[in-house]
Design a protein around this motif. Structure first.
Motif, PDB file in Angstrom:
ATOM      1  N   THR A 145      38.538  56.397  43.164  1.00 18.56           N
ATOM      2  CA  THR A 145      38.603  55.302  42.641  1.00 18.56           C
ATOM      3  C   THR A 145      39.711  54.660  42.633  1.00 18.56           C
ATOM      4  O   THR A 145      40.844  55.185  42.947  1.00 18.56           O
ATOM      5  CB  THR A 145      38.270  55.345  40.925  1.00 18.56           C
ATOM      6  OG1 THR A 145      39.019  56.525  40.325  1.00 18.56           O
ATOM      7  CG2 THR A 145      36.738  56.096  40.640  1.00 18.56           C
ATOM      8  N   THR A 146      39.645  53.398  42.662  1.00 19.01           N
ATOM      9  CA  THR A 146      40.988  52.604  42.431  1.00 19.01           C
ATOM     10  C   THR A 146      41.002  51.288  41.542  1.00 19.01           C
ATOM     11  O   THR A 146      39.703  51.141  40.760  1.00 19.01           O
ATOM     12  CB  THR A 146      41.333  51.952  43.985  1.00 19.01           C
ATOM     13  OG1 THR A 146      42.627  51.541  43.884  1.00 19.01           O
ATOM     14  CG2 THR A 146      40.220  51.003  44.207  1.00 19.01           C
ATOM     15  N   ALA A 147      42.119  50.697  41.478  1.00 15.57           N
ATOM     16  CA  ALA A 147      42.065  49.565  40.424  1.00 15.57           C
ATOM     17  C   ALA A 147      41.945  48.217  41.141  1.00 15.57           C
ATOM     18  O   ALA A 147      42.500  48.177  42.078  1.00 15.57           O
ATOM     19  CB  ALA A 147      43.362  49.667  39.568  1.00 15.57           C
ATOM     20  N   GLN A 148      40.730  47.355  40.747  1.00 14.87           N
ATOM     21  CA  GLN A 148      40.877  46.023  41.421  1.00 14.87           C
ATOM     22  C   GLN A 148      41.383  44.921  40.493  1.00 14.87           C
ATOM     23  O   GLN A 148      40.794  44.757  39.388  1.00 14.87           O
ATOM     24  CB  GLN A 148      39.380  45.601  41.465  1.00 14.87           C
ATOM     25  CG  GLN A 148      39.015  44.307  42.019  1.00 14.87           C
ATOM     26  CD  GLN A 148      37.540  44.019  42.260  1.00 14.87           C
ATOM     27  OE1 GLN A 148      37.220  43.330  43.230  1.00 14.87           O
ATOM     28  NE2 GLN A 148      36.473  44.448  41.321  1.00 14.87           N
ATOM     29  N   GLU A 149      42.672  44.337  40.663  1.00 15.17           N
ATOM     30  CA  GLU A 149      43.435  43.771  39.830  1.00 15.17           C
ATOM     31  C   GLU A 149      42.858  42.404  39.859  1.00 15.17           C
ATOM     32  O   GLU A 149      42.454  41.673  40.546  1.00 15.17           O
ATOM     33  CB  GLU A 149      44.829  43.413  40.464  1.00 15.17           C
ATOM     34  CG  GLU A 149      45.526  44.860  40.051  1.00 15.17           C
ATOM     35  CD  GLU A 149      47.203  44.842  40.277  1.00 15.17           C
ATOM     36  OE1 GLU A 149      47.876  44.338  39.222  1.00 15.17           O
ATOM     37  OE2 GLU A 149      47.458  44.821  41.669  1.00 15.17           O
ATOM     38  N   GLU A 264      37.390  40.483  29.666  1.00 20.77           N
ATOM     39  CA  GLU A 264      36.947  42.116  30.026  1.00 20.77           C
ATOM     40  C   GLU A 264      37.777  42.909  30.854  1.00 20.77           C
ATOM     41  O   GLU A 264      37.538  44.004  31.061  1.00 20.77           O
ATOM     42  CB  GLU A 264      35.518  41.832  30.807  1.00 20.77           C
ATOM     43  CG  GLU A 264      34.530  41.108  30.185  1.00 20.77           C
ATOM     44  CD  GLU A 264      34.469  39.662  30.333  1.00 20.77           C
ATOM     45  OE1 GLU A 264      35.429  39.129  31.192  1.00 20.77           O
ATOM     46  OE2 GLU A 264      33.710  39.003  29.599  1.00 20.77           O
ATOM     47  N   THR A 265      39.193  41.833  30.931  1.00 19.74           N
ATOM     48  CA  THR A 265      40.194  42.878  31.943  1.00 19.74           C
ATOM     49  C   THR A 265      40.603  44.279  30.987  1.00 19.74           C
ATOM     50  O   THR A 265      40.768  44.091  30.040  1.00 19.74           O
ATOM     51  CB  THR A 265      41.420  42.010  32.118  1.00 19.74           C
ATOM     52  OG1 THR A 265      40.744  40.985  32.681  1.00 19.74           O
ATOM     53  CG2 THR A 265      42.561  42.659  32.836  1.00 19.74           C
ATOM     54  N   PHE A 279      45.838  45.698  35.748  1.00 21.61           N
ATOM     55  CA  PHE A 279      44.907  44.862  34.975  1.00 21.61           C
ATOM     56  C   PHE A 279      43.752  44.404  35.461  1.00 21.61           C
ATOM     57  O   PHE A 279      43.884  43.453  36.409  1.00 21.61           O
ATOM     58  CB  PHE A 279      45.880  43.987  34.011  1.00 21.61           C
ATOM     59  CG  PHE A 279      46.834  44.355  33.383  1.00 21.61           C
ATOM     60  CD1 PHE A 279      46.705  45.054  31.978  1.00 21.61           C
ATOM     61  CD2 PHE A 279      47.893  44.434  33.817  1.00 21.61           C
ATOM     62  CE1 PHE A 279      47.715  45.478  31.128  1.00 21.61           C
ATOM     63  CE2 PHE A 279      49.067  45.074  33.237  1.00 21.61           C
ATOM     64  CZ  PHE A 279      49.094  45.504  31.601  1.00 21.61           C
ATOM     65  N   GLY A 280      42.787  45.040  35.358  1.00 24.27           N
ATOM     66  CA  GLY A 280      41.405  44.569  36.066  1.00 24.27           C
ATOM     67  C   GLY A 280      40.295  45.437  35.753  1.00 24.27           C
ATOM     68  O   GLY A 280      39.756  45.653  34.731  1.00 24.27           O
ATOM     69  N   ILE A 386      43.067  42.838  47.136  1.00 21.07           N
ATOM     70  CA  ILE A 386      44.084  43.263  46.546  1.00 21.07           C
ATOM     71  C   ILE A 386      44.159  42.577  45.115  1.00 21.07           C
ATOM     72  O   ILE A 386      44.930  42.854  44.168  1.00 21.07           O
ATOM     73  CB  ILE A 386      45.295  42.986  47.339  1.00 21.07           C
ATOM     74  CG1 ILE A 386      46.625  43.459  46.880  1.00 21.07           C
ATOM     75  CG2 ILE A 386      45.312  41.376  47.714  1.00 21.07           C
ATOM     76  CD1 ILE A 386      46.916  44.751  46.807  1.00 21.07           C
ATOM     77  N   ARG A 387      43.545  41.163  45.093  1.00 23.51           N
ATOM     78  CA  ARG A 387      43.711  40.390  43.877  1.00 23.51           C
ATOM     79  C   ARG A 387      42.129  39.727  43.649  1.00 23.51           C
ATOM     80  O   ARG A 387      41.680  39.069  44.576  1.00 23.51           O
ATOM     81  CB  ARG A 387      44.754  39.494  43.740  1.00 23.51           C
ATOM     82  CG  ARG A 387      44.924  38.543  42.380  1.00 23.51           C
ATOM     83  CD  ARG A 387      46.090  37.956  42.531  1.00 23.51           C
ATOM     84  NE  ARG A 387      47.144  38.876  42.246  1.00 23.51           N
ATOM     85  CZ  ARG A 387      47.621  39.496  40.972  1.00 23.51           C
ATOM     86  NH1 ARG A 387      47.213  38.942  40.009  1.00 23.51           N
ATOM     87  NH2 ARG A 387      48.856  40.092  40.894  1.00 23.51           N
ATOM     88  N   ASN A 388      41.594  39.908  42.728  1.00 21.63           N
ATOM     89  CA  ASN A 388      40.137  39.430  42.647  1.00 21.63           C
ATOM     90  C   ASN A 388      40.151  38.015  41.638  1.00 21.63           C
ATOM     91  O   ASN A 388      40.696  37.752  40.665  1.00 21.63           O
ATOM     92  CB  ASN A 388      39.392  40.374  41.609  1.00 21.63           C
ATOM     93  CG  ASN A 388      37.810  39.986  41.410  1.00 21.63           C
ATOM     94  OD1 ASN A 388      37.623  38.949  42.030  1.00 21.63           O
ATOM     95  ND2 ASN A 388      37.285  40.522  40.402  1.00 21.63           N
ATOM     96  N   TYR A 389      39.882  36.878  42.555  1.00 19.62           N
ATOM     97  CA  TYR A 389      39.915  35.604  41.874  1.00 19.62           C
ATOM     98  C   TYR A 389      38.571  35.124  41.539  1.00 19.62           C
ATOM     99  O   TYR A 389      38.371  34.037  40.872  1.00 19.62           O
ATOM    100  CB  TYR A 389      40.286  34.729  43.127  1.00 19.62           C
ATOM    101  CG  TYR A 389      41.764  34.892  43.699  1.00 19.62           C
ATOM    102  CD1 TYR A 389      42.719  34.043  43.208  1.00 19.62           C
ATOM    103  CD2 TYR A 389      42.058  35.739  44.678  1.00 19.62           C
ATOM    104  CE1 TYR A 389      44.149  34.423  43.586  1.00 19.62           C
ATOM    105  CE2 TYR A 389      43.169  35.738  45.223  1.00 19.62           C
ATOM    106  CZ  TYR A 389      44.170  35.364  44.523  1.00 19.62           C
ATOM    107  OH  TYR A 389      45.681  35.534  45.115  1.00 19.62           O
ATOM    108  N   LEU A 390      37.517  35.986  41.539  1.00 23.07           N
ATOM    109  CA  LEU A 390      36.210  35.438  41.003  1.00 23.07           C
ATOM    110  C   LEU A 390      36.207  35.789  39.511  1.00 23.07           C
ATOM    111  O   LEU A 390      36.523  36.960  39.337  1.00 23.07           O
ATOM    112  CB  LEU A 390      35.058  36.473  41.955  1.00 23.07           C
ATOM    113  CG  LEU A 390      35.035  36.401  43.398  1.00 23.07           C
ATOM    114  CD1 LEU A 390      33.960  36.882  44.006  1.00 23.07           C
ATOM    115  CD2 LEU A 390      35.246  34.764  44.004  1.00 23.07           C
ATOM    116  N   LYS A 391      35.245  35.175  39.090  1.00 20.57           N
ATOM    117  CA  LYS A 391      35.314  35.176  37.393  1.00 20.57           C
ATOM    118  C   LYS A 391      34.291  36.128  36.868  1.00 20.57           C
ATOM    119  O   LYS A 391      33.133  36.336  37.377  1.00 20.57           O
ATOM    120  CB  LYS A 391      35.215  33.596  37.019  1.00 20.57           C
ATOM    121  CG  LYS A 391      35.207  33.557  35.325  1.00 20.57           C
ATOM    122  CD  LYS A 391      35.176  32.010  34.942  1.00 20.57           C
ATOM    123  CE  LYS A 391      34.927  32.122  33.519  1.00 20.57           C
ATOM    124  NZ  LYS A 391      36.421  32.653  32.833  1.00 20.57           N
ATOM    125  N   GLY A 392      34.841  36.663  35.622  1.00 15.08           N
ATOM    126  CA  GLY A 392      33.687  37.568  34.985  1.00 15.08           C
ATOM    127  C   GLY A 392      33.408  38.924  35.446  1.00 15.08           C
ATOM    128  O   GLY A 392      33.856  39.322  36.562  1.00 15.08           O
TER     129      GLY A 392
END
Length: 442
Positions: A145-149, A264-265, A279-280, A386-392
């Motif tokens: 597992t990893t974190a998707q910020e 939801e973060t 945070f993600g 590396i950084r999630n720009y999609l909403k929700g």
């Protein structure tokens, strides 16, 4: 109403034909022939209306999504590259060289919303299917597992309270509510006092400023709840609920809100020295060892324990790849379970002195588990995870699936290029072609 691609056989006298100007052995041309585009047409056609103006062709939109992930581009930059690159245009199904972008960048946002999580999973499924012969070489799968910020600023109490105050002022302006005070000037003074809050000489002043910000935020939220009409209260119910939660939440509370526009973060601690908290959302990766193909990726909201993510992750692997693996090799964070959904869970453990064969075999399997780490790193930095720009919540899953599909296709492109290079080297040695010419051809 879905659009259709232009007629491939009919020629335009004023535009060059792409087949006449491109290299037929280019890796993108070969990849475009291996992808089952008709599968996307059949899957996504029911999502379109049968009336109105025709939309952008499905192959064009899916091709743009894949190019964006393969080459780490944005919605705007992929359009610029598409106009300049004939290989991108051929990959998206064009017959002639186009001088303008196929659509507006915002159309990619609408298409992602249209296909949703299931559509993103189908794109990942096709990326796995194109490399099916490589996957069947092993019965093992690596899971981690990893974190998707999320695309949010680092949350602090002062930042969140300022956002609550600004949102309350914005709602009051939209609804025409006469506020007692909007605290704009007071807010600026309190923010200045918050600077260098950890300095011993400024700590007391900063604490008092934070307390005052909390009082102002709570006051504005309560004022809105009193003055808004019933219809407006229903409209802003969720926002006001989150604002109230931010005002009253404390350091050791659970299920805190870290972003007003992405409630939801979750806060995830993965033990990184350079990044204590992320945070993600948490994402589970499933990778085939040796060939390094992602055969499953599952997004989890919140911060669940790794052990509880095993069963949904294995279910996702079977759903997308249509393969049931014999062994799942994991790290010590997945302790407690030895068998899940008929799959043996292999974790590193002290070797037994009696069983030398099994000791060496398990040691090799557990060593291979380290291969999942660079796959996660390349997917994050090379395929826009590396950084999630999609909403929700849906955006979390769509981003993860498209990034995994981009990684798989990128690996296949590299493999195609290597095969072409080795073929040319073989022919060069047979027909005595200069080595410089071979590398120019590739």
């Amino acid at each position: 109403m879905k659009g259709t691609l232009p007629n491939q056989n009919q020629r335009n006298l004023f535009r060059p034909i792409l087949k006449d100007i491109i290299n037929p052995n280019h890796e993108l041309i070969i990849l475009s022939k291996r992808i089952d585009w008709q599968y996307f047409e059949d899957s996504f056609s029911p999502l379109y209306s049968h009336t109105g103006q025709p939309g952008i062709p499905i192959r064009t939109m899916v091709g743009l999504l894949l190019l964006k992930r393969i080459y780490n581009l944005g919605d705007e930059t992929v359009m610029v590259q598409w106009v300049q690159n004939p290989y991108y245009q051929y990959f998206c199904g064009e017959a002639e060289f186009q001088w303008e972008p196929p659509c507006d960048p915002s159309d990619m946002v609408h298409f992602r919303k249209r296909i949703g999580e299931e559509g993103a999973e189908k794109i990942l499924e096709v990326s796995i299917h194109t490399r099916k012969d490589e996957i069947r070489s092993t019965n093992d799968v690596l899971i981690d597992t990893t974190a998707q910020e999320k695309n949010i600023s680092y949350p602090t109490d002062a930042k969140l309270l300022i956002k609550v105050i600004k949102r309350c002022n914005k709602i009051a302006k939209e609804q025409g509510i006469d506020q007692r005070q909007n605290y704009k000037r007071t807010m600026k003074k309190l923010l200045l006092k918050q600077r260098f809050a950890h300095h011993p000489k400024r700590k007391k002043e900063a604490t008092a400023a934070l307390r005052k910000l909390r009082t102002i935020a709570g006051r504005l939220v309560r004022e809105l709840e009193r003055k808004l009409s019933e219809d407006a209260l229903k409209q802003y119910q969720e926002i006001l609920k989150n604002c109230n939660k931010i005002v009253v939440q404390k350091r050791n509370d659970k299920n805190k809100i870290y972003s007003l526009h992405e409630p939801e973060t979750a806060c995830i601690a993965k033990g990184k020295a350079h990044k204590k908290f992320e945070f993600g959302s948490k994402v589970s990766f499933a990778v085939v060892p040796g060939v390094n193909i992602i055969v499953g990726i599952k997004n989890f909201n919140g911060n669940p324990n790794d052990t509880s993510t095993l069963e949904p992750a294995l279910e996702n692997i079977e759903k997308i790849s249509k393969i049931k693996f014999k062994n799942a090799i994991v790290d010590r964070g997945y302790k407690g379970k030895k068998m899940v959904r008929g799959t043996c869970i292999v974790t590193p453990r002290p070797p037994s002195s009696r069983q030398h064969y099994s000791k060496d075999t398990m040691r090799k399997k557990c060593r291979s588990r380290a291969a999942v780490e660079p796959v996660i790193g390349h997917t994050k930095h090379g395929n826009r995870m590396i950084r999630n720009y999609l909403k929700g919540i849906v955006g979390n899953s769509v981003n993860a699936n498209l990034a995994a599909a981009g990684y798989n296709f990128k690996g296949l492109l590299r493999r195609i290029k290597e095969q072409i290079l080795w073929t040319l080297i073989f022919l060069g040695s047979k027909y005595k072609i200069p080595e410089k010419l071979i590398y120019k051809l590739t």
